[in-house]
Enzyme design. Structure first.
Site, PDB file in Angstrom:
ATOM      1  N   LYS A  54       0.835  -1.217   0.000  1.00 38.74           N
ATOM      2  CA  LYS A  54       0.000   0.000   0.000  1.00 38.74           C
ATOM      3  C   LYS A  54       0.864   1.259   0.000  1.00 38.74           C
ATOM      4  CE  LYS A  54      -2.625  -2.807  -0.431  1.00 38.74           C
ATOM      5  NZ  LYS A  54      -2.476  -4.263  -0.394  1.00 38.74           N
ATOM      6  N   SER A 149       1.374 -17.945   5.539  1.00 39.47           N
ATOM      7  CA  SER A 149       1.430 -18.621   4.236  1.00 39.47           C
ATOM      8  C   SER A 149       2.661 -18.182   3.456  1.00 39.47           C
ATOM      9  CB  SER A 149       0.168 -18.269   3.442  1.00 39.47           C
ATOM     10  OG  SER A 149       0.135 -16.870   3.209  1.00 39.47           O
ATOM     11  N   GLY A 189      -1.282  -9.580  -8.500  1.00 38.42           N
ATOM     12  CA  GLY A 189      -0.991  -9.215  -9.885  1.00 38.42           C
ATOM     13  C   GLY A 189      -1.527  -7.827 -10.213  1.00 38.42           C
ATOM     14  N   GLU A 207      -3.344 -14.656 -17.335  1.00 36.88           N
ATOM     15  CA  GLU A 207      -4.297 -15.285 -16.400  1.00 36.88           C
ATOM     16  C   GLU A 207      -4.877 -16.523 -17.079  1.00 36.88           C
ATOM     17  OE1 GLU A 207      -5.774 -14.899 -13.129  1.00 36.88           O
ATOM     18  OE2 GLU A 207      -6.761 -16.703 -13.905  1.00 36.88           O
ATOM     19  N   VAL A 241       1.063 -20.266 -18.668  1.00 36.19           N
ATOM     20  CA  VAL A 241       2.511 -20.206 -18.915  1.00 36.19           C
ATOM     21  C   VAL A 241       3.026 -21.642 -18.877  1.00 36.19           C
ATOM     22  CG1 VAL A 241       4.731 -19.370 -18.071  1.00 36.19           C
ATOM     23  CG2 VAL A 241       2.707 -17.922 -17.878  1.00 36.19           C
ATOM     24  N   ASP A 316      -3.951 -17.324   7.844  1.00 39.77           N
ATOM     25  CA  ASP A 316      -3.707 -17.939   6.533  1.00 39.77           C
ATOM     26  C   ASP A 316      -3.504 -19.451   6.616  1.00 39.77           C
ATOM     27  OD1 ASP A 316      -3.853 -15.427   5.452  1.00 39.77           O
ATOM     28  OD2 ASP A 316      -1.858 -15.434   4.550  1.00 39.77           O
ATOM     29  N   HIS A 448     -22.951  15.734   2.867  1.00 40.49           N
ATOM     30  CA  HIS A 448     -22.822  16.217   1.491  1.00 40.49           C
ATOM     31  C   HIS A 448     -21.716  17.253   1.423  1.00 40.49           C
ATOM     32  CE1 HIS A 448     -23.865  17.556  -2.520  1.00 40.49           C
ATOM     33  NE2 HIS A 448     -23.793  18.811  -2.089  1.00 40.49           N
TER      34      HIS A 448
HETATM   35  P1  FAD Z   1       1.562 -13.965   8.584  1.00 43.60           P
HETATM   36  O1  FAD Z   1       1.322 -12.531   8.475  1.00 43.60           O
HETATM   37  O2  FAD Z   1       2.090 -14.676   7.390  1.00 43.60           O
HETATM   38  O3  FAD Z   1       2.552 -14.170   9.809  1.00 43.60           O
HETATM   39  C1  FAD Z   1       3.091 -15.416  10.122  1.00 43.60           C
HETATM   40  C2  FAD Z   1       4.377 -15.221  10.908  1.00 43.60           C
HETATM   41  O4  FAD Z   1       4.796 -16.487  11.396  1.00 43.60           O
HETATM   42  C3  FAD Z   1       5.527 -14.678  10.072  1.00 43.60           C
HETATM   43  O5  FAD Z   1       6.085 -13.548  10.704  1.00 43.60           O
HETATM   44  C4  FAD Z   1       6.524 -15.825  10.017  1.00 43.60           C
HETATM   45  O6  FAD Z   1       7.882 -15.400   9.988  1.00 43.60           O
HETATM   46  C5  FAD Z   1       6.213 -16.570  11.313  1.00 43.60           C
HETATM   47  N1  FAD Z   1       6.588 -17.984  11.279  1.00 43.60           N
HETATM   48  C6  FAD Z   1       6.318 -18.903  10.293  1.00 43.60           C
HETATM   49  N2  FAD Z   1       6.783 -20.126  10.641  1.00 43.60           N
HETATM   50  C7  FAD Z   1       7.360 -19.967  11.863  1.00 43.60           C
HETATM   51  C8  FAD Z   1       8.022 -20.874  12.750  1.00 43.60           C
HETATM   52  N3  FAD Z   1       8.151 -22.184  12.466  1.00 43.60           N
HETATM   53  N4  FAD Z   1       8.511 -20.373  13.909  1.00 43.60           N
HETATM   54  C9  FAD Z   1       8.371 -19.061  14.228  1.00 43.60           C
HETATM   55  N5  FAD Z   1       7.747 -18.177  13.433  1.00 43.60           N
HETATM   56  C10 FAD Z   1       7.241 -18.623  12.272  1.00 43.60           C
HETATM   57  N6  FAD Z   1      -4.317  -8.825   3.353  1.00 43.60           N
HETATM   58  C11 FAD Z   1      -5.195  -7.833   3.601  1.00 43.60           C
HETATM   59  O7  FAD Z   1      -6.139  -8.015   4.383  1.00 43.60           O
HETATM   60  N7  FAD Z   1      -5.068  -6.601   2.998  1.00 43.60           N
HETATM   61  C12 FAD Z   1      -4.070  -6.336   2.128  1.00 43.60           C
HETATM   62  O8  FAD Z   1      -3.986  -5.222   1.598  1.00 43.60           O
HETATM   63  C13 FAD Z   1      -3.135  -7.364   1.839  1.00 43.60           C
HETATM   64  N8  FAD Z   1      -2.116  -7.141   0.982  1.00 43.60           N
HETATM   65  C14 FAD Z   1      -1.210  -8.144   0.753  1.00 43.60           C
HETATM   66  C15 FAD Z   1      -0.162  -7.893  -0.150  1.00 43.60           C
HETATM   67  C16 FAD Z   1       0.765  -8.876  -0.425  1.00 43.60           C
HETATM   68  C17 FAD Z   1       1.881  -8.594  -1.407  1.00 43.60           C
HETATM   69  C18 FAD Z   1       0.683 -10.141   0.236  1.00 43.60           C
HETATM   70  C19 FAD Z   1       1.700 -11.214  -0.020  1.00 43.60           C
HETATM   71  C20 FAD Z   1      -0.348 -10.404   1.133  1.00 43.60           C
HETATM   72  C21 FAD Z   1      -1.307  -9.408   1.393  1.00 43.60           C
HETATM   73  N9  FAD Z   1      -2.375  -9.620   2.264  1.00 43.60           N
HETATM   74  C22 FAD Z   1      -3.287  -8.622   2.496  1.00 43.60           C
HETATM   75  C23 FAD Z   1      -2.555 -10.916   2.963  1.00 43.60           C
HETATM   76  C24 FAD Z   1      -2.039 -10.809   4.427  1.00 43.60           C
HETATM   77  O9  FAD Z   1      -0.698 -10.401   4.407  1.00 43.60           O
HETATM   78  C25 FAD Z   1      -2.185 -12.159   5.118  1.00 43.60           C
HETATM   79  O10 FAD Z   1      -3.522 -12.615   5.009  1.00 43.60           O
HETATM   80  C26 FAD Z   1      -1.819 -12.032   6.600  1.00 43.60           C
HETATM   81  O11 FAD Z   1      -0.493 -11.575   6.761  1.00 43.60           O
HETATM   82  C27 FAD Z   1      -1.982 -13.373   7.311  1.00 43.60           C
HETATM   83  O12 FAD Z   1      -1.679 -13.203   8.657  1.00 43.60           O
HETATM   84  P2  FAD Z   1      -1.164 -14.410   9.571  1.00 43.60           P
HETATM   85  O13 FAD Z   1      -1.028 -13.832  10.943  1.00 43.60           O
HETATM   86  O14 FAD Z   1      -2.020 -15.585   9.368  1.00 43.60           O
HETATM   87  O15 FAD Z   1       0.264 -14.788   9.001  1.00 43.60           O
HETATM   88  P1  NAD Z   2      -5.095 -14.750  -5.979  1.00 45.64           P
HETATM   89  O1  NAD Z   2      -5.718 -16.017  -5.569  1.00 45.64           O
HETATM   90  O2  NAD Z   2      -5.724 -13.474  -5.610  1.00 45.64           O
HETATM   91  O3  NAD Z   2      -4.943 -14.723  -7.578  1.00 45.64           O
HETATM   92  C1  NAD Z   2      -4.231 -15.715  -8.263  1.00 45.64           C
HETATM   93  C2  NAD Z   2      -4.660 -15.693  -9.720  1.00 45.64           C
HETATM   94  O4  NAD Z   2      -3.749 -16.505 -10.437  1.00 45.64           O
HETATM   95  C3  NAD Z   2      -6.057 -16.271  -9.955  1.00 45.64           C
HETATM   96  O5  NAD Z   2      -6.800 -15.397 -10.770  1.00 45.64           O
HETATM   97  C4  NAD Z   2      -5.783 -17.597 -10.653  1.00 45.64           C
HETATM   98  O6  NAD Z   2      -6.785 -17.971 -11.575  1.00 45.64           O
HETATM   99  C5  NAD Z   2      -4.480 -17.297 -11.368  1.00 45.64           C
HETATM  100  N1  NAD Z   2      -3.648 -18.465 -11.659  1.00 45.64           N
HETATM  101  C6  NAD Z   2      -3.424 -19.553 -10.868  1.00 45.64           C
HETATM  102  N2  NAD Z   2      -2.554 -20.394 -11.465  1.00 45.64           N
HETATM  103  C7  NAD Z   2      -2.195 -19.821 -12.643  1.00 45.64           C
HETATM  104  C8  NAD Z   2      -1.331 -20.194 -13.712  1.00 45.64           C
HETATM  105  N3  NAD Z   2      -0.613 -21.322 -13.646  1.00 45.64           N
HETATM  106  N4  NAD Z   2      -1.232 -19.377 -14.777  1.00 45.64           N
HETATM  107  C9  NAD Z   2      -1.942 -18.214 -14.841  1.00 45.64           C
HETATM  108  N5  NAD Z   2      -2.787 -17.803 -13.862  1.00 45.64           N
HETATM  109  C10 NAD Z   2      -2.897 -18.602 -12.782  1.00 45.64           C
HETATM  110  O7  NAD Z   2      -3.583 -14.851  -5.453  1.00 45.64           O
HETATM  111  P2  NAD Z   2      -2.432 -13.750  -5.302  1.00 45.64           P
HETATM  112  O8  NAD Z   2      -2.678 -12.598  -6.181  1.00 45.64           O
HETATM  113  O9  NAD Z   2      -1.151 -14.498  -5.428  1.00 45.64           O
HETATM  114  O10 NAD Z   2      -2.589 -13.298  -3.796  1.00 45.64           O
HETATM  115  C11 NAD Z   2      -2.512 -14.278  -2.744  1.00 45.64           C
HETATM  116  C12 NAD Z   2      -3.441 -13.921  -1.630  1.00 45.64           C
HETATM  117  O11 NAD Z   2      -2.914 -12.830  -0.881  1.00 45.64           O
HETATM  118  C13 NAD Z   2      -4.803 -13.432  -2.108  1.00 45.64           C
HETATM  119  O12 NAD Z   2      -5.677 -14.503  -2.345  1.00 45.64           O
HETATM  120  C14 NAD Z   2      -5.264 -12.587  -0.978  1.00 45.64           C
HETATM  121  O13 NAD Z   2      -5.907 -13.400  -0.044  1.00 45.64           O
HETATM  122  C15 NAD Z   2      -3.979 -12.035  -0.394  1.00 45.64           C
HETATM  123  N6  NAD Z   2      -3.805 -10.627  -0.830  1.00 45.64           N
HETATM  124  C16 NAD Z   2      -4.764  -9.724  -0.455  1.00 45.64           C
HETATM  125  C17 NAD Z   2      -4.655  -8.410  -0.853  1.00 45.64           C
HETATM  126  C18 NAD Z   2      -5.712  -7.430  -0.420  1.00 45.64           C
HETATM  127  O14 NAD Z   2      -6.471  -7.735   0.487  1.00 45.64           O
HETATM  128  N7  NAD Z   2      -5.807  -6.263  -1.037  1.00 45.64           N
HETATM  129  C19 NAD Z   2      -3.586  -7.998  -1.635  1.00 45.64           C
HETATM  130  C20 NAD Z   2      -2.632  -8.944  -2.011  1.00 45.64           C
HETATM  131  C21 NAD Z   2      -2.759 -10.262  -1.591  1.00 45.64           C
END
Ligand code: FAD
Ligand code: NAD
Length: 470
Positions: A54, A149, A189, A207, A241, A316, A448
């Site tokens: 963000k 995750s 993406g 996609e 791909v 996750d 408004h």
């Molecule tokens: P995580 O945030 O993944 O935290 C898990 C923690 O556990 C990590 O710090 C890791 O190091 C630790 N850990 C793992 N294994 C071990 C171990 N064996 N011992 C000790 N520690 C360990 N979600 C939204 O709602 N809004 C968004 O805008 C958004 N944007 C995103 C953008 C991107 C690029 C990505 C990748 C994800 C985004 N998400 C967003 C998804 C969001 O980040 C996850 O849903 C969220 O972080 C999950 O929280 P969690 O607490 O389950 O796990």
């Molecule tokens: P996603 O599930 O949002 O999208 C993955 C896309 O890849 C799908 O449209 C799927 O059909 C496509 N796909 C799968 N396999 C493919 C292939 N082999 N070739 C081409 N297309 C393929 O997953 P993401 O974008 O990787 O994000 C992961 C997760 O992280 C999201 O599901 C979401 O929960 C979280 N996230 C949330 C936010 C937010 O809340 N704004 C932002 C980023 C990530």
């Protein structure tokens, strides 16, 4: 030497699931430890997810506005240049400030922060291996797994950290790729595609399904597709791909569509095809914890307890949307339930937001889901071009769509594509939590001029009494 410590609750993972659970546990008087393998707290969300993405979306949107829209407001900037290093440094500062705040929050609540990699070793025991190879055993009356995750890796296009990358590297490119390929037209993406497109990349999204952002309401998804194309994003749908290969300067990709192969090359290839629960190294199988063989999720009951008594899992790691606020809500619910309170999460009202511009925000059922369930329904829509505030800001794209039950008028879902949709959706979540009808929103006085007037008009349109819709 191995030391042993005893806690009421041992939490593994300090993401939005783990750290929020830890604070709630401390509030409820539980002696709590939070184990984290990374040096920084906050998990994926704060370090390589929600927050840095963000920060980049906001910075790149400012750049885009300065380049394309300031002039129409009479603001002249002269030659505009991009200092990517400063933009990235700012993002890092935002991340560092927030992760430091999480540490202060945990320390302030007297939660023991233990750095090291955790695994389950026996009845209610977690072994933590820290950087200096020291082992520590934590005994917990309850153990909460919140390890999150990791990105899915696709055979034939393994991550190499340079050319073929995951979101983590795509948050940190040191120059703007001229030609960025993205596999997957989902959240990552489209969001990171928007960042780099605004900063100057030619972005091509590949996609495999016939549409992008597949979970969205169809009408909203089609609008997003049209708007992003207008901004310059290129889409190859129904396309797979076959493989990707890094050469000296490029990533060469073979695509397959309708049985025909074509070749493309990119400077970088971001693979964003979903994420998978991170259980590696936890030894969950040895501990007898059941996982879903297909998705890898840890299976839990309604109190978030795994198949092993006293061991819980959230975020996750468990089924449901992979969203930070879902993880945090579960973190609070699981701890309240461990402490003997009634902790629960309403999964029907979890909002989701795609932070493209315009933003897309949703809660509840899509029109397709309502039809599939054969629920009688009415729809009201209203365009932002009809909202005074949106006109003042020059933000005329998008609309609000409200779906209500055909007989009871109860709100079933709201889908917004438009400016500030991410913040507007909160009102809809609250309305649904209270079982509100479309008439409740229609009769609620909205300030408004605001963007939320478009929501009020959409609610009025459900009963065909929108004042402004023609
Ligand atoms: P995580 O945030 O993944 O935290 C898990 C923690 O556990 C990590 O710090 C890791 O190091 C630790 N850990 C793992 N294994 C071990 C171990 N064996 N011992 C000790 N520690 C360990 N979600 C939204 O709602 N809004 C968004 O805008 C958004 N944007 C995103 C953008 C991107 C690029 C990505 C990748 C994800 C985004 N998400 C967003 C998804 C969001 O980040 C996850 O849903 C969220 O972080 C999950 O929280 P969690 O607490 O389950 O796990
Ligand atoms: P996603 O599930 O949002 O999208 C993955 C896309 O890849 C799908 O449209 C799927 O059909 C496509 N796909 C799968 N396999 C493919 C292939 N082999 N070739 C081409 N297309 C393929 O997953 P993401 O974008 O990787 O994000 C992961 C997760 O992280 C999201 O599901 C979401 O929960 C979280 N996230 C949330 C936010 C937010 O809340 N704004 C932002 C980023 C990530």
């Amino acid at each position: 030497m191995t030391t042993t410590d005893k806690y009421d609750l041992v939490i593994v993972g300090s993401g939005p699931g783990g750290y929020v659970a830890a604070v709630r546990a401390a509030q409820l008087g539980l002696k709590t430890a939070c184990v984290e393998k990374s040096a920084r707290l906050g998990g994926v969300c704060l370090n390589v997810g929600c927050i840095p993405s963000k920060a980049l979306l906001d910075s790149s949107e400012y750049y885009h506005l300065a380049k394309e829209h300031f002039a129409e407001h009479g603001i002249k900037t002269g030659r505009l240049t991009l200092d990517l290093a400063t933009l990235m440094k700012r993002k890092e500062t935002v991340v560092k400030d927030l992760t430091d705040s999480v540490r202060k929050l945990l320390e302030g609540n007297r939660i023991d922060i233990i750095h090291g990699t955790a695994r389950l070793v026996g009845d209610k025991q977690v072994e933590v291996l820290s950087g200096n190879r020291k082992k520590r055993i934590l005994m917990g009356d309850s153990i909460l797994l919140a390890t999150g995750s990791r990105p899915v890796e696709v055979p034939g296009m393994s991550f190499d950290g340079q050319g073929i990358v995951s979101s983590t590297e795509a948050l940190n490119f040191d120059m703007v790729p001229k030609n960025l390929g993205i596999v997957g037209g989902g959240y990552i993406g489209l969001e990171l595609g928007s960042v780099w497109m605004r900063l100057g990349s030619k972005v091509t999204v590949i996609e495999m399904l016939p549409k992008i952002a597949t979970t969205l309401d169809g009408q909203v998804g089609r609008a997003l597709d049209r708007i992003l194309k207008k901004q310059g994003m290129l889409f190859h749908l129904n396309t797979r791909v076959v493989n990707a290969r890094k050469t000296a300067k490029k990533v060469k990709v073979t695509l397959e569509k309708g049985g025909e192969n074509t070749a493309m090359s990119f400077d970088k290839l971001l693979v964003a095809v979903g994420r998978r629960p991170l259980t590696e190294g936890l030894d969950v199988e040895d501990a007898g914890i059941e996982t879903d063989p297909g998705t890898g999720h840890i299976i839990v009951n309604t109190a978030y307890q795994t198949s092993v008594q006293g061991v819980y899992a959230i975020g996750d790691l468990t089924p449901g949307p992979m969203l930070a606020h879902k993880a945090s809500a579960e973190g609070i619910a699981v701890v309240e339930s461990i402490a003997g309170h009634a902790g629960e999460v309403n999964y029907d009202t979890i909002p989701s937001v795609v932070y493209t511009w315009p933003e897309v925000a949703s809660v509840g059922l899509t029109e397709e889901a309502v039809k599939e369930r054969e629920i009688p329904y009415c729809v009201g829509t209203y365009p932002f071009s009809g909202a005074g505030r949106a006109r003042c800001m020059g933000e005329k794209e998008g609309f609000v769509k409200l779906i209500a039950h055909g007989k009871t008028d109860r709100i079933l879902g709201v889908h917004i594509i438009g400016p500030r949709a991410a913040d507007m959706i909160a009102e809809c979540v609250l309305a649904m939590e209270f079982g509100a009808s479309s008439e409740d929103i229609a009769r609620t006085v909205h300030g408004h001029p605001t963007f939320s007037e478009a929501l009020q008009e959409a609610a009025m349109a459900v009963r065909k009494c929108s004042i402004y819709a023609s």
